[in-house]
Design a protein around this motif. Structure first.
Motif: not given
Length: 253
Positions: A43-48, A60-67
């Protein structure tokens, strides 16, 4: 963080960022587990308001696609030191214009309470909704009126830490709560000392809106969110009143 006209409210400057890193180097395990529980691989994840990355980096270290996106250049510099390849943007959330939309957006640590202007808060909720894919999830926390501080008339030393250089970094703050607006005003002065020599000083205009039970639910419904669940703990205990210190919202667009 929040911008008000030409003044930056709740902006994390260099000394504030330094103290934050010393005190909050890692995400609390229960809070991290809570936000991870809503994430899906692929999934595409965002943290504002991602700050220095204490949540983004573990994702990130767990392999998630995060911005991530944050207004504080100082905070993002710390994040890039930890994860040089992280996808982060320095921007006001309302001006953030990514080319993609997201399955999951989360905001940690009660940071939504930093938007004390309720009209602005609603604008941000609309923006976050627009950034979600159909059926996407928004998860975030706010502080409640139970966290109200005792009013102070003068600045008092609140926190003192040692930097890696051996300097003393001190936060002096005071508090005032405005009943009508439900705003906690906590202006602070950060001072960096080498012995008795003052090396640097930095003021921070820190303000938070403290929520009553049902208040944020109304705003979420107004902007079109549905399936709103309100928790009062990271163990997913359902909120029934505003005696707890936080509300955690899970909602879909």
């Amino acid at each position: 963080m929040e911008k008000v006209g030409e003044q930056r409210q709740n902006y994390y400057g260099s000394l504030c960022t330094e103290m934050y890193e010393i005190l909050h180097a890692e995400a609390p395990r229960d809070e991290l587990a809570f936000y991870l529980s809503f994430a899906g691989k692929g999934e595409k994840i965002l943290e504002p308001l991602c700050g220095s990355g204490r949540f983004l980096v573990p994702f990130l270290k767990r392999g998630f696609d995060i911005s991530g996106v944050d207004l504080s250049e100082e905070m993002l510099e710390k994040l890039k030191q930890k994860a040089p390849a992280a996808k982060v943007v320095q921007a006001d959330i309302l001006e953030f214009a990514p080319q993609e939309k997201f399955h999951y957006i989360f905001i940690t640590s009660g940071s939504m309470s930093l938007f004390t202007d309720i009209d602005l808060c609603k604008e941000i909720l609309c923006k976050l909704k627009d950034l979600l894919l159909p059926g996407g999830r928004l998860v975030f926390a706010v502080d409640t009126i139970a966290t109200r501080c005792t009013d102070d008339s003068t600045y008092k030393e609140a926190i003192s830490v040692k930097t890696k250089e051996g300097f003393d970094l001190i936060l002096k703050s005071k508090n005032h709560y405005d009943e009508q607006s439900q705003t906690q005003f906590s202006p602070g002065i950060y001072e960096l000392y080498n012995g008795t020599e003052l090396l640097q000083s930095e003021a921070m205009d820190f303000q938070t809106h403290l929520y009553r039970f049902g208040e944020m639910q109304q705003y979420l419904q107004e902007v079109g969110f549905r399936e709103i669940t309100t928790y009062t703990s990271f163990s997913k205990e359902i909120a029934l009143d505003d005696r707890g210190e936080m509300f955690l919202f899970v909602c879909r667009c």
